[in-house]
Design an enzyme around this catalytic site. Structure first.
Site, PDB file in Angstrom:
ATOM      1  CD  GLU A  43       5.983   5.649  -3.740  1.00  0.00           C
ATOM      2  OE1 GLU A  43       4.830   5.955  -4.097  1.00  0.00           O
ATOM      3  OE2 GLU A  43       7.006   6.145  -4.229  1.00  0.00           O
ATOM      4  NE  ARG A 267      -7.122   9.565  -0.811  1.00  0.00           N
ATOM      5  CZ  ARG A 267      -5.891   9.085  -0.880  1.00  0.00           C
ATOM      6  NH1 ARG A 267      -5.629   8.007  -1.578  1.00  0.00           N
ATOM      7  NH2 ARG A 267      -4.913   9.697  -0.253  1.00  0.00           N
ATOM      8  CE  LYS A 277       2.544   8.064   1.087  1.00  0.00           C
ATOM      9  NZ  LYS A 277       3.032   6.691   0.983  1.00  0.00           N
TER      10      LYS A 277
END
Ligand code: ATP
Ligand code: MG
Length: 568
Positions: A43, A267, A277
């Site tokens: 994104e 992850r 982020k």
């Protein structure tokens, strides 16, 4: 296609379950003649961090191994948080890491198709327009132990739903007044299946589609369908999406479109590091760091500026591998791979970070010798260079003590040490300023020890680096340390925030370092080992008149010790 990886001494592919799944699908011809297709779907709401590097290495690396292809797809469905700056930085960082995409795609390119498919689901009685507010939807959703409640708008007719959804798109309604929801099961044990929202109304300007749309698809609806449009065979993502997988499959099955499959992996988490982020953006916005590429940031642009190399990052990620359970990796392991790379590649140089003048009283004034030294003892092909030596040199302040503590083997009055590649010197007097600071140390040298060799078998306990005062260039040196002082930056007492764990000493600036003159020619690509001090690279803040060097890492490798202790 891959970039700049030819010279990479990479670790061989370690086994991981993702590779096994793909290999099995290839063997059983699950996708017939189709080639393996993956995608990396960031994104564009921030810069990439080292966690993304793991996803990138898996998405691109595995496709590559199986002769497949990888698209870069921007998941740009949140116009309020997304920016072109991020789109650009993400492309730059992927290239830097050594990968290139087959196609550059944007979920926003599919808004038209996604809308058509939403109409298809409405016509099939699988989606409805809901007038509940966001809060009410949340209340109606129920909990893990209680089933949800159906919305009073759930059983609207297909005609009414079509009409309302088209009017949502036409801009007739205000933000948040209605949503389109999938009609699945309000009693499902999986909360994601309790009539998830597919579209929301948002009168916002999108960085690509401008004001064309005032309804935007939600991640869960946009993602799988975008995969399907691109005929992605293996849609790999991190574990937090595992609960979304049934929904991912539901949309694809209802629409009868290309059967992309989602597979989740662990992850990457690193000690002393935040990989979110949102939090990294906060650090940037609130000025705790100097931008996304601050060398203390775990972003790819920060690591690059710090002097990390894509080869070492890839080796690290290949070694960490992929699994089905989340864990935490020691930051020392990443640093170990970077040091290993730098030890083999970095040119050696002498640099004095905190200079103290050493005057060799019996060395001829105006004499300059040029000492030939190896550029990299690990790599004879790196050649040699000449380093000037003269009567006045700089040594590290730390390398001299007027009153040496026990076991201090460096220079002190009456002690003899070796100046690396040059001579043995013995200190005999000091000069102090009015404040009592030592400003000069006087010594004598033994001409017979030229090259730093013992003339008569006499031993010295210390070898020190130096630079010739008249020839040295001045530079600013920035020493970085961990950005957070706790292994888990989120570990805070009640009411605290991760900001409480910021390390106040994460950046130390030394404004007046003295470097050997060859460093005047340093370029952004060069990597150096300042002997006895650490690994360094040139910072882009450097100018013609002032060089700035960043410390990539100190020399000490604590991981090697950890490994040894663990018997690895
Ligand atoms: P963040 O949580 O930092 O905000 P994100 O997951 O929202 O990151 P995206 O841009 O959505 O960021 O991520 C793109 C891809 O990178 C996704 O497939 C995601 O699974 C993967 N990814 C993100 N963070 C990590 C991580 N720490 N380890 C492995 N993969 C990650
Ligand atoms: Mg995300």
């Amino acid at each position: 296609m891959t970039l700049n990886r030819s010279e990479a001494p990479e670790t061989p592919a370690l086994s991981n379950f993702l590779r096994d799944i793909i290999a099995e699908d290839v063997r059983t011809r699950k996708y017939g003649d189709a080639t393996i297709q993956t995608r990396f779907p960031p994104e564009p709401n921030g810069y990439l961090h080292i966690g993304h590097a793991k996803a990138i290495c898996l998405d691109f690396g595995l496709a590559d191994e199986f002769g497949g292809k990888t698209n870069l797809r921007f998941d740009d469905t949140n116009p309020e948080k997304e920016e072109q700056e991020y789109v650009d930085s993400i492309q730059r960082d992927i290239h830097w890491l050594g990968f290139d995409w087959e196609r550059l795609c944007f979920a926003s390119d599919y808004f038209g198709q996604l809308y058509e498919w939403a109409l298809q689901l409405i016509r099939a009685g699988k989606a409805y327009v809901d007038d509940l507010s966001a809060d009410q939807i949340r209340q109606y959703r129920g909990t893990l132990t209680e089933p949800g409640k159906e919305s009073p708008w759930r059983n609207r007719s297909v005609e009414e739903n079509l009409d309302l959804f088209q009017r949502m798109k036409a801009g007739e309604f205000s933000d948040g007044s209605r949503v389109l929801r999938a009609k699945i099961d309000m009693a499902s044990p999986n909360l994601n299946m309790r009539d998830p929202v597919m579209y929301r109304i948002l009168h916002a300007t999108h960085h690509r589609t401008g004001d064309d749309w005032c309804i935007y698809p939600m991640y869960d609806y946009a993602h799988g369908q975008s995969d399907s449009i691109e005929q992605v065979t293996h849609s790999m993502c991190s574990l937090e999406f595992a609960d979304h997988q049934p929904l991912y499959r539901w949309f694809i099955e209802q629409l009868g479109i290309f059967p992309s499959q989602q597979i989740e992996f662990d992850r990457l988490s690193l000690t002393y590091t935040l990989l979110s982020k949102r939090k990294l953006l906060q650090l940037v916005k609130e000025g705790f760091v100097n931008g996304w590429d601050d060398p203390r940031m775990p972003t790819l642009s920060g690591l690059r500026r710090r002097g990390f190399s894509p080869e070492a990052l890839r080796t690290f990620i290949n070694t960490v591998g992929a699994s089905r359970t989340n864990g935490i990796v020691d930051i020392e392991m990443l640093e170990h791979f970077q040091r290993d790379y730098l030890n083999r590649r970095a040119r050696r140089a002498m640099a004095v970070l905190r200079p103290l003048k050493l005057i060799i009283d019996n060395y001829p004034e105006n004499q300059v010798e040029h000492v030939e030294v190896q550029n990299n003892p690990e790599d004879p092909s790196a050649g040699t260079r000449l380093v000037p030596f003269s009567r006045e040199i700089y040594i590290e302040m730390d390398d001299f003590r007027e009153l040496p503590p026990p076991k201090y083997y460096r220079l002190s009055p009456g002690k003899e040490v070796r100046l690396r590649n040059a001579y043995f010197v013995t200190a005999h007097s000091i000069v102090k300023d009015s404040a009592g600071n030592i400003v000069e140390v006087h010594c004598t040298y033994d001409p017979a020890s030229r090259g730093g060799n013992s003339p008569d078998g006499r031993k010295v306990k210390s070898t020190m680096h130096w630079v010739s005062a008249a020839h040295a260039i001045s530079a600013e040196v920035r020493l970085y340390d961990k950005l957070f002082s706790k292994p888990d930056p989120n570990d805070v007492p009640e009411g605290g925030t991760f900001l409480d764990n910021l390390n106040p000493d994460s950046l130390q600036i030394l404004a007046d370092a003295r470097l050997e003159p060859s460093l005047a020619g340093a370029t952004a690509e060069d990597r150096y080992q300042f002997e006895r001090v650490g690994y360094f690279c040139l910072d882009p803040d450097s100018s013609e008149t002032k060089k700035v060097f960043n410390r990539t890492l100190p020399l000490k490798d604590s991981w090697a010790k950890i490994e040894k202790k663990a018997g690895v």
